[in-house]
Design a protein around this motif. Structure first.
Motif, mmCIF file in Angstrom:
data_model
loop_
_atom_site.group_PDB
_atom_site.id
_atom_site.type_symbol
_atom_site.label_atom_id
_atom_site.label_comp_id
_atom_site.label_asym_id
_atom_site.label_seq_id
_atom_site.Cartn_x
_atom_site.Cartn_y
_atom_site.Cartn_z
ATOM 1 N N LYS A 2 0.739 -1.147 -0.046
ATOM 2 C CA LYS A 2 0.101 0.000 -0.031
ATOM 3 C C LYS A 2 0.859 1.229 -0.090
ATOM 4 N N GLU A 32 -0.884 -0.889 -4.565
ATOM 5 C CA GLU A 32 -2.233 -0.015 -4.489
ATOM 6 C C GLU A 32 -1.776 1.284 -4.139
ATOM 7 N N PHE A 34 -2.798 5.029 -2.636
ATOM 8 C CA PHE A 34 -3.900 5.811 -1.986
ATOM 9 C C PHE A 34 -3.381 7.185 -1.988
ATOM 10 N N LYS A 63 0.386 0.994 9.983
ATOM 11 C CA LYS A 63 0.238 0.117 8.898
ATOM 12 C C LYS A 63 -0.591 0.338 7.859
ATOM 13 N N ALA A 64 -1.383 1.587 7.952
ATOM 14 C CA ALA A 64 -2.287 2.002 6.911
ATOM 15 C C ALA A 64 -1.728 2.080 5.394
ATOM 16 N N TYR A 193 -9.729 6.174 3.439
ATOM 17 C CA TYR A 193 -8.590 5.449 3.389
ATOM 18 C C TYR A 193 -7.989 5.140 4.576
ATOM 19 N N ASN A 197 -7.734 0.811 6.314
ATOM 20 C CA ASN A 197 -6.517 0.051 6.258
ATOM 21 C C ASN A 197 -5.631 0.165 7.559
ATOM 22 N N SER A 198 -5.707 0.909 8.630
ATOM 23 C CA SER A 198 -5.152 0.996 9.809
ATOM 24 C C SER A 198 -5.334 -0.337 10.438
ATOM 25 N N GLN A 199 -3.974 -0.658 10.951
ATOM 26 C CA GLN A 199 -3.643 -2.023 11.733
ATOM 27 C C GLN A 199 -3.474 -1.626 13.016
#
Length: 210
Positions: A2, A32, A34, A63-64, A193, A197-199
């Motif tokens: 990402k 990908e 963003f 980790k987004a 976004y 996607n954030s972990q």
């Protein structure tokens, strides 16, 4: 992977050119992209090069994003701001050789580019060539190859040094000027976004509650 694109206010009008060059190269490699903006010079949410660094720190530590592409007029300011963040290792990339060597030797997770200085005729071709050198090879393979192990050890030492000299990202978020932080995450598509996607729930929760 990402890849997050971040463009600051002085170069916002070039976001479309940069985004097109980045996606043209990165997507065929399976990455990908963003686009976190700014999208135009007239955006209501304005990013400075300092905010570029703060936003890069948020995206990478949560980790987004796995990699950040940013810059400013010279690339210097955004690079400095990025490198002030924990866990962010940002190189200044001006030409394809810079991109290749940064990828092979430093294997960092962010680059900053000059989008005013030297940005002239066929600038979009230079962008594509730089991005290709970043993403076409496995990072950290070493250059020259026989020094790969030494370079790997030095990256580890630098990472340990950064851990010792920086607070964790949540502590940074709690201690940074909160108006600056709100402005850094005020972009039109940030919420769309980032939260998908954030972990890191702690970072996500803190930002949601601002």
């Amino acid at each position: 992977m990402k890849i997050a694109l971040i463009t600051e206010n002085s170069q916002a009008a070039k976001n479309g050119i940069i985004h097109e060059a980045l996606t043209t190269v990165a997507e065929p490699f399976g990455h990908e992209v963003f686009n976190y903006g700014m999208y135009t010079a007239e955006d209501s949410a304005s990013l400075t090069y300092v905010m570029n660094g703060l936003l890069a720190g948020i995206l990478l530590n949560s980790k987004a994003a796995d990699f950040v592409v940013t810059g400013c007029g010279t690339g210097m300011g955004s690079m400095l701001a990025c490198n002030s963040m924990p866990g962010v290792f940002c190189g200044l990339v001006i030409d394809p050789t810079d991109a290749f060597l940064f990828n092979q030797i430093n294997a960092g997770n962010a680059i900053s580019m000059p989008y005013a200085k030297g940005f002239g005729w066929a600038a979009e071709l230079n962008l594509q060539d730089c991005y290709r050198k970043l993403f076409e090879n496995e990072a950290g393979a070493g250059y020259p190859r026989e020094r790969a192990e030494v370079m790997r050890k030095n990256r580890g030492i630098l990472s340990d040094l950064k851990d010792a000299s920086c607070h964790d990202m949540l502590t940074v978020l709690k201690n940074v000027d909160q108006d600056l932080l709100r402005a850094a995450i005020a972009g039109e598509r940030f919420a769309e976004y980032f939260y998908a996607n954030s972990q890191d729930e702690a970072i996500s929760d803190y930002l949601r509650n601002l």
